[in-house]
Design an enzyme around this catalytic site. Structure first.
Site, PDB file in Angstrom:
ATOM      1  N   HIS A 120       0.835  -1.203   0.000  1.00  0.00           N
ATOM      2  CA  HIS A 120       0.000   0.000   0.000  1.00  0.00           C
ATOM      3  C   HIS A 120       0.869   1.252   0.000  1.00  0.00           C
ATOM      4  O   HIS A 120       1.821   1.372   0.792  1.00  0.00           O
ATOM      5  CB  HIS A 120      -0.909  -0.006   1.229  1.00  0.00           C
ATOM      6  N   ASP A 171      -5.073   5.162   4.258  1.00  0.00           N
ATOM      7  CA  ASP A 171      -6.502   5.267   3.974  1.00  0.00           C
ATOM      8  C   ASP A 171      -7.247   5.828   5.182  1.00  0.00           C
ATOM      9  O   ASP A 171      -7.018   5.398   6.325  1.00  0.00           O
ATOM     10  CB  ASP A 171      -7.081   3.897   3.614  1.00  0.00           C
ATOM     11  N   HIS A 206     -13.682   5.618   1.076  1.00  0.00           N
ATOM     12  CA  HIS A 206     -12.590   6.120   1.906  1.00  0.00           C
ATOM     13  C   HIS A 206     -11.764   7.103   1.076  1.00  0.00           C
ATOM     14  O   HIS A 206     -11.953   7.234  -0.126  1.00  0.00           O
ATOM     15  CB  HIS A 206     -11.691   4.976   2.409  1.00  0.00           C
ATOM     16  N   HIS A 227      -7.904   7.821  -0.004  1.00  0.00           N
ATOM     17  CA  HIS A 227      -6.515   7.341  -0.070  1.00  0.00           C
ATOM     18  C   HIS A 227      -5.623   8.579  -0.135  1.00  0.00           C
ATOM     19  O   HIS A 227      -5.759   9.415  -1.019  1.00  0.00           O
ATOM     20  CB  HIS A 227      -6.307   6.472  -1.319  1.00  0.00           C
TER      21      HIS A 227
END
Length: 228
Positions: free
Chosen positions: A116, A120, A200, A202
């Site tokens: 990732h 988030d 959400h 990011h």
């Protein structure tokens, strides 16, 4: 004969006494009048005028003092506003409010090509997204604003000292490339576009405007005094 002379002498004496009394009274009146006039010329009648002058001077002094205090307050307020603006311009903030942290930086998982690349912030779709710091919009649009469809609708903002922030999975973009934004300014609405498992935001901190240059955004914000 001597009796007549005596009577005449007595009458003359009384007339002289009356004349002397009248003369004395007239002299006293003249003296009194002159005294009143002198008093008027030398201050008694001038007292009200002097009191008025003092009152005017006192009022003028009070007004001058009030003007000085008001000016000092205005200068102090202007300085406070300028200081607050400078502090805000120098500060960083969270890009959204009332969030829950979900996937973190460098976290492994099947949702990403490798690990990732950001942090988030789990928020409902349509949540206000703000510029984490003042800067210039260098990317804005679909397909990750050029970084790939996984990001959905995205924005990248250029800040000073070679720092960039990225905002992805947006439902709406409200800025354009080249636009200058301030810290905390509304730039978009959060969403669920691109490769996303739920609504959400990011958020990335990068050293270039492009994918692959991300650093840990939470550690970066902590260093700037932001409690993520």
């Amino acid at each position: 004969m001597s009796q007549r002379v005596s009577s005449l002498s007595s009458r003359t004496s009384r007339l002289r006494t009356r004349a002397a009394v009248l003369a004395a009274g007239l002299g006293a009146s003249v003296v009194l009048g002159a005294g009143v006039a002198a008093a008027a010329d030398t201050g008694v009648a001038a007292l009200p005028a002097a009191g008025t002058a003092n009152a005017v001077q006192a009022q003028a002094a009070a007004q001058a003092k009030a003007a000085t205090v008001k000016k000092a307050a205005a200068v102090k307020h202007a300085a406070a506003v300028k200081k607050a603006a400078a502090k805000k311009a120098a500060s960083w903030i969270d890009p959204v409010k009332k969030y829950t942290l979900s996937a973190s930086f460098a976290q492994a998982g099947g949702m990403w090509h490798s690990t990732h690349s950001g942090q988030d912030f789990a928020v409902p779709s349509g949540t206000n997204v703000m510029a984490a710091h003042g800067g210039t919009v260098v990317k804005a649009g679909g397909n990750g604003a050029g970084d790939g469809p996984a990001y959905g609708n995205a924005i990248v903002i250029k800040h000073g000292n070679g720092t960039y922030s990225q905002y992805a999975h947006l439902s709406r973009i409200d800025v354009r490339v080249g636009q200058i934004v301030a810290t905390g300014q509304h730039i978009a609405r959060s969403g669920n576009t691109g490769n996303s498992s739920g609504p959400h935001l990011h958020f990335e901190i990068r050293t270039t405007p492009n994918y692959g240059s991300a650093i840990d955004p939470v550690a970066f914000l902590h260093a700037k005094g932001v409690k993520v």
